[in-house]
Design a protein around this motif. Sequence first.
Motif, PDB file in Angstrom:
ATOM      1  N   TRP A 163       0.822  -1.208   0.000  1.00 30.02           N
ATOM      2  CA  TRP A 163       0.000   0.000   0.000  1.00 30.02           C
ATOM      3  C   TRP A 163       0.857   1.261   0.000  1.00 30.02           C
ATOM      4  CZ3 TRP A 163      -4.609   0.057  -1.719  1.00 30.02           C
ATOM      5  CH2 TRP A 163      -5.433  -1.060  -1.590  1.00 30.02           C
ATOM      6  N   SER A 164       2.038   1.184   0.592  1.00 30.20           N
ATOM      7  CA  SER A 164       2.945   2.337   0.561  1.00 30.20           C
ATOM      8  C   SER A 164       3.325   2.686  -0.872  1.00 30.20           C
ATOM      9  CB  SER A 164       4.204   2.034   1.380  1.00 30.20           C
ATOM     10  OG  SER A 164       3.902   1.931   2.755  1.00 30.20           O
ATOM     11  N   LEU A 167       0.565   4.913  -2.666  1.00 27.69           N
ATOM     12  CA  LEU A 167       0.124   6.150  -2.022  1.00 27.69           C
ATOM     13  C   LEU A 167      -0.154   7.269  -3.025  1.00 27.69           C
ATOM     14  CD1 LEU A 167       2.408   6.094   1.148  1.00 27.69           C
ATOM     15  CD2 LEU A 167      -0.091   5.914   1.100  1.00 27.69           C
ATOM     16  N   LYS A 171      -3.781   9.037  -3.375  1.00 27.18           N
ATOM     17  CA  LYS A 171      -3.930  10.485  -3.274  1.00 27.18           C
ATOM     18  C   LYS A 171      -4.653  11.053  -4.489  1.00 27.18           C
ATOM     19  CE  LYS A 171      -3.130  14.356  -1.068  1.00 27.18           C
ATOM     20  NZ  LYS A 171      -3.694  14.613   0.272  1.00 27.18           N
ATOM     21  N   ALA A 198       2.669   7.337   4.610  1.00 24.94           N
ATOM     22  CA  ALA A 198       1.424   7.970   4.180  1.00 24.94           C
ATOM     23  C   ALA A 198       1.407   9.457   4.520  1.00 24.94           C
ATOM     24  CB  ALA A 198       0.236   7.265   4.821  1.00 24.94           C
ATOM     25  N   HIS A 201       2.499  11.926   2.034  1.00 21.26           N
ATOM     26  CA  HIS A 201       1.576  12.133   0.914  1.00 21.26           C
ATOM     27  C   HIS A 201       0.291  12.829   1.377  1.00 21.26           C
ATOM     28  CE1 HIS A 201       4.244   9.070  -0.736  1.00 21.26           C
ATOM     29  NE2 HIS A 201       3.749   9.299  -1.929  1.00 21.26           N
TER      30      HIS A 201
END
Length: 262
Positions: A163-164, A167, A171, A198, A201
Amino acid sequence: MNKQSTVMAIDTSTATMAGAVLSGQQLLAQVQTEAERNHSIHIMTNIEAMLKEGGLKLTELDGIVTGIGPGSYTGVRIAVTAAKTLAWTTAKPLIGISSLAALAISGVMAEPKRGSALIIPIMDARRGQVYTAAFLVDDKENSSGQRLHKDHIVMMEQWCTDWSLKLDELKSQGIETVLIVGDVDKHEESIVTFQASAATHGIQVVSSSQPMNGRALAELGRGEWLAEERTFMKEAHELVPNYAQLTEAEVKQNAKEQGEGK
Protein backbone atom coordinates in the motif's frame (compact mmCIF):
# COMPACT_ATOMS: atom_id res chain seq x y z
CA MET A 1 -33.90 -8.70 1.47
CA ASN A 2 -34.26 -4.95 2.05
CA LYS A 3 -33.68 -2.32 4.72
CA GLN A 4 -36.99 -3.11 6.39
CA SER A 5 -36.31 -6.83 6.74
CA THR A 6 -35.83 -8.46 10.11
CA VAL A 7 -32.63 -10.49 10.22
CA MET A 8 -30.44 -12.23 12.74
CA ALA A 9 -26.70 -12.12 12.12
CA ILE A 10 -23.93 -14.17 13.76
CA ASP A 11 -20.15 -14.42 13.37
CA THR A 12 -17.54 -16.45 15.30
CA SER A 13 -14.51 -15.98 13.05
CA THR A 14 -12.60 -13.93 15.63
CA ALA A 15 -12.11 -13.94 19.40
CA THR A 16 -15.39 -12.01 19.54
CA MET A 17 -18.69 -13.69 18.95
CA ALA A 18 -20.74 -10.95 17.28
CA GLY A 19 -24.46 -11.13 16.78
CA ALA A 20 -27.46 -8.89 16.26
CA VAL A 21 -31.15 -8.90 15.50
CA LEU A 22 -32.12 -5.95 13.32
CA SER A 23 -35.63 -4.99 12.21
CA GLY A 24 -35.84 -1.99 9.93
CA GLN A 25 -33.58 0.58 11.55
CA GLN A 26 -34.27 -0.75 15.03
CA LEU A 27 -31.59 -2.81 16.72
CA LEU A 28 -33.62 -5.28 18.75
CA ALA A 29 -30.73 -7.18 20.31
CA GLN A 30 -26.97 -7.44 20.10
CA VAL A 31 -24.25 -9.65 21.53
CA GLN A 32 -20.49 -9.16 21.61
CA THR A 33 -18.68 -11.71 23.75
CA GLU A 34 -14.99 -12.49 24.09
CA ALA A 35 -14.80 -16.28 24.33
CA GLU A 36 -12.77 -17.59 21.40
CA ARG A 37 -12.24 -21.05 22.82
CA ASN A 38 -15.87 -21.36 23.92
CA HIS A 39 -17.92 -20.07 20.97
CA SER A 40 -19.33 -23.56 20.44
CA ILE A 41 -20.55 -23.65 24.04
CA HIS A 42 -22.25 -20.26 24.05
CA ILE A 43 -23.52 -19.70 20.50
CA MET A 44 -26.96 -21.28 20.87
CA THR A 45 -27.47 -19.66 24.26
CA ASN A 46 -26.57 -16.28 22.77
CA ILE A 47 -28.90 -16.82 19.83
CA GLU A 48 -31.77 -17.72 22.15
CA ALA A 49 -31.01 -14.67 24.31
CA MET A 50 -31.04 -12.32 21.30
CA LEU A 51 -34.36 -13.64 20.06
CA LYS A 52 -35.87 -13.36 23.55
CA GLU A 53 -34.57 -9.80 23.97
CA GLY A 54 -35.94 -8.89 20.55
CA GLY A 55 -39.32 -10.43 21.35
CA LEU A 56 -39.16 -12.65 18.30
CA LYS A 57 -39.49 -16.28 17.40
CA LEU A 58 -36.99 -17.79 15.00
CA THR A 59 -39.79 -18.31 12.48
CA GLU A 60 -40.54 -14.56 12.47
CA LEU A 61 -37.16 -13.67 10.96
CA ASP A 62 -36.95 -12.75 7.27
CA GLY A 63 -33.47 -14.19 6.99
CA ILE A 64 -30.33 -15.43 8.73
CA VAL A 65 -26.93 -13.85 8.08
CA THR A 66 -23.59 -15.44 8.92
CA GLY A 67 -19.97 -14.48 8.58
CA ILE A 68 -18.19 -17.10 6.46
CA GLY A 69 -14.59 -16.18 7.28
CA PRO A 70 -11.74 -16.02 6.87
CA GLY A 71 -10.52 -16.22 10.42
CA SER A 72 -10.07 -18.88 13.06
CA TYR A 73 -10.52 -22.23 11.29
CA THR A 74 -12.59 -23.73 14.08
CA GLY A 75 -14.32 -20.46 14.88
CA VAL A 76 -15.56 -19.87 11.34
CA ARG A 77 -17.22 -23.27 11.22
CA ILE A 78 -19.19 -22.69 14.43
CA ALA A 79 -21.32 -19.78 13.15
CA VAL A 80 -21.62 -21.26 9.66
CA THR A 81 -22.84 -24.59 11.02
CA ALA A 82 -25.32 -22.95 13.41
CA ALA A 83 -26.68 -20.66 10.68
CA LYS A 84 -27.04 -23.51 8.18
CA THR A 85 -28.90 -25.61 10.73
CA LEU A 86 -31.29 -22.81 11.69
CA ALA A 87 -31.93 -21.83 8.07
CA TRP A 88 -32.57 -25.44 7.08
CA THR A 89 -34.96 -26.19 9.94
CA THR A 90 -36.99 -22.99 9.42
CA ALA A 91 -36.70 -22.70 5.61
CA LYS A 92 -35.45 -19.14 6.03
CA PRO A 93 -33.14 -17.42 3.50
CA LEU A 94 -29.45 -17.83 4.38
CA ILE A 95 -26.97 -15.11 3.48
CA GLY A 96 -23.19 -15.49 3.71
CA ILE A 97 -21.01 -12.43 4.30
CA SER A 98 -17.24 -12.01 4.33
CA SER A 99 -16.15 -11.69 7.95
CA LEU A 100 -13.49 -9.23 6.82
CA ALA A 101 -16.14 -7.07 5.19
CA ALA A 102 -18.10 -7.11 8.45
CA LEU A 103 -14.98 -6.14 10.39
CA ALA A 104 -14.30 -3.30 7.94
CA ILE A 105 -17.80 -1.88 8.31
CA SER A 106 -17.57 -2.31 12.09
CA GLY A 107 -14.61 0.06 11.93
CA VAL A 108 -16.46 2.55 9.75
CA MET A 109 -19.39 2.60 12.19
CA ALA A 110 -17.11 3.18 15.17
CA GLU A 111 -14.91 5.91 13.69
CA PRO A 112 -15.98 9.49 12.85
CA LYS A 113 -16.71 10.20 9.19
CA ARG A 114 -13.50 10.78 7.27
CA GLY A 115 -14.51 11.59 3.68
CA SER A 116 -13.09 9.19 1.12
CA ALA A 117 -11.37 6.42 3.05
CA LEU A 118 -9.56 3.17 2.39
CA ILE A 119 -10.64 0.56 4.94
CA ILE A 120 -8.22 -2.29 5.66
CA PRO A 121 -9.53 -4.95 8.08
CA ILE A 122 -6.95 -7.30 9.58
CA MET A 123 -7.24 -10.50 11.59
CA ASP A 124 -4.07 -11.93 13.06
CA ALA A 125 -3.05 -15.20 11.38
CA ARG A 126 0.15 -15.73 13.42
CA ARG A 127 3.80 -15.61 12.42
CA GLY A 128 3.44 -12.03 11.16
CA GLN A 129 0.57 -12.91 8.86
CA VAL A 130 -2.91 -11.41 8.64
CA TYR A 131 -6.18 -12.23 6.96
CA THR A 132 -7.06 -9.04 5.16
CA ALA A 133 -8.83 -7.26 2.32
CA ALA A 134 -9.48 -3.64 1.29
CA PHE A 135 -12.60 -1.54 0.79
CA LEU A 136 -13.40 2.01 -0.27
CA VAL A 137 -16.04 4.01 1.59
CA ASP A 138 -16.91 7.61 0.74
CA ASP A 139 -19.29 9.27 3.17
CA LYS A 140 -19.36 12.48 1.10
CA GLU A 141 -21.36 10.64 -1.54
CA ASN A 142 -23.32 8.55 0.95
CA SER A 143 -21.81 5.53 -0.75
CA SER A 144 -22.35 1.99 0.46
CA GLY A 145 -18.73 1.33 -0.46
CA GLN A 146 -16.93 -1.07 -2.74
CA ARG A 147 -14.37 -3.85 -2.48
CA LEU A 148 -10.86 -3.10 -3.73
CA HIS A 149 -9.06 -6.33 -2.82
CA LYS A 150 -10.16 -9.89 -2.22
CA ASP A 151 -9.92 -11.71 1.12
CA HIS A 152 -6.50 -13.33 1.45
CA ILE A 153 -3.65 -14.08 3.83
CA VAL A 154 -0.36 -12.15 3.64
CA MET A 155 2.55 -11.00 5.77
CA MET A 156 1.49 -7.71 7.39
CA GLU A 157 4.84 -6.09 6.64
CA GLN A 158 4.46 -6.91 2.94
CA TRP A 159 0.82 -5.75 2.92
CA CYS A 160 1.80 -2.35 4.31
CA THR A 161 4.66 -2.10 1.82
CA ASP A 162 2.28 -2.86 -1.04
CA TRP A 163 0.00 0.00 0.00
CA SER A 164 2.94 2.34 0.56
CA LEU A 165 3.81 1.89 -3.12
CA LYS A 166 0.26 2.93 -4.05
CA LEU A 167 0.12 6.15 -2.02
CA ASP A 168 0.41 8.40 -5.09
CA GLU A 169 -2.47 6.52 -6.68
CA LEU A 170 -4.57 6.75 -3.52
CA LYS A 171 -3.93 10.49 -3.27
CA SER A 172 -4.95 11.03 -6.90
CA GLN A 173 -8.20 9.19 -6.16
CA GLY A 174 -8.98 11.58 -3.34
CA ILE A 175 -8.32 9.14 -0.51
CA GLU A 176 -7.89 11.20 2.65
CA THR A 177 -7.73 8.47 5.27
CA VAL A 178 -6.66 4.87 5.60
CA LEU A 179 -8.41 3.06 8.46
CA ILE A 180 -6.80 -0.18 9.60
CA VAL A 181 -9.20 -2.05 11.87
CA GLY A 182 -8.96 -5.27 13.84
CA ASP A 183 -5.90 -6.89 15.42
CA VAL A 184 -3.79 -3.75 15.09
CA ASP A 185 -1.93 -4.15 18.40
CA LYS A 186 -0.19 -7.28 17.13
CA HIS A 187 1.15 -5.50 14.05
CA GLU A 188 1.97 -2.06 15.39
CA GLU A 189 5.48 -1.86 13.94
CA SER A 190 4.32 -2.37 10.35
CA ILE A 191 1.46 0.09 10.82
CA VAL A 192 3.72 2.80 12.26
CA THR A 193 6.05 2.49 9.26
CA PHE A 194 3.08 2.77 6.90
CA GLN A 195 1.77 5.79 8.81
CA ALA A 196 5.06 7.60 8.29
CA SER A 197 5.05 6.91 4.55
CA ALA A 198 1.42 7.97 4.18
CA ALA A 199 2.01 11.22 6.08
CA THR A 200 4.48 12.36 3.40
CA HIS A 201 1.58 12.13 0.91
CA GLY A 202 -0.90 13.94 3.14
CA ILE A 203 -2.82 10.77 3.95
CA GLN A 204 -3.73 9.92 7.53
CA VAL A 205 -3.45 6.30 8.63
CA VAL A 206 -5.66 5.53 11.63
CA SER A 207 -5.53 2.21 13.46
CA SER A 208 -8.46 0.93 15.49
CA SER A 209 -8.82 -2.23 17.58
CA GLN A 210 -12.59 -2.15 17.06
CA PRO A 211 -13.92 -5.72 17.31
CA MET A 212 -16.57 -7.27 15.10
CA ASN A 213 -19.97 -5.57 15.39
CA GLY A 214 -23.11 -7.67 14.92
CA ARG A 215 -25.08 -4.76 13.49
CA ALA A 216 -22.48 -4.29 10.75
CA LEU A 217 -22.94 -7.93 9.75
CA ALA A 218 -26.73 -7.58 9.76
CA GLU A 219 -26.67 -4.42 7.64
CA LEU A 220 -24.30 -6.08 5.19
CA GLY A 221 -26.72 -8.97 4.93
CA ARG A 222 -29.51 -6.59 4.01
CA GLY A 223 -27.34 -4.83 1.42
CA GLU A 224 -26.96 -1.47 3.16
CA TRP A 225 -23.18 -1.70 2.79
CA LEU A 226 -21.15 -3.33 0.00
CA ALA A 227 -24.30 -4.61 -1.68
CA GLU A 228 -22.39 -6.96 -3.99
CA GLU A 229 -20.89 -8.83 -1.05
CA ARG A 230 -23.94 -10.90 -0.24
CA THR A 231 -24.11 -14.59 -1.13
CA PHE A 232 -27.69 -15.88 -1.13
CA MET A 233 -27.94 -19.63 -0.75
CA LYS A 234 -30.66 -21.56 -2.57
CA GLU A 235 -30.02 -24.46 -0.23
CA ALA A 236 -28.58 -24.00 3.26
CA HIS A 237 -26.21 -26.96 2.91
CA GLU A 238 -24.46 -25.27 -0.05
CA LEU A 239 -22.88 -22.57 2.13
CA VAL A 240 -19.16 -23.21 2.70
CA PRO A 241 -16.67 -21.26 4.82
CA ASN A 242 -13.87 -19.21 3.26
CA TYR A 243 -10.65 -20.05 5.07
CA ALA A 244 -8.44 -18.03 2.64
CA GLN A 245 -5.76 -20.69 2.97
CA LEU A 246 -5.34 -24.44 2.87
CA THR A 247 -6.00 -26.39 6.04
CA GLU A 248 -3.12 -28.33 7.58
CA ALA A 249 -4.63 -31.58 6.28
CA GLU A 250 -4.83 -30.14 2.75
CA VAL A 251 -1.22 -28.95 2.91
CA LYS A 252 -0.07 -32.44 3.96
CA GLN A 253 -2.19 -34.10 1.27
CA ASN A 254 -0.81 -31.79 -1.43
CA ALA A 255 2.74 -32.48 -0.28
CA LYS A 256 2.05 -36.22 -0.36
CA GLU A 257 0.59 -36.05 -3.89
CA GLN A 258 3.53 -33.99 -5.11
CA GLY A 259 5.94 -36.52 -3.63
CA GLU A 260 4.14 -39.40 -5.28
CA GLY A 261 4.17 -37.59 -8.59
CA LYS A 262 7.95 -37.35 -8.71
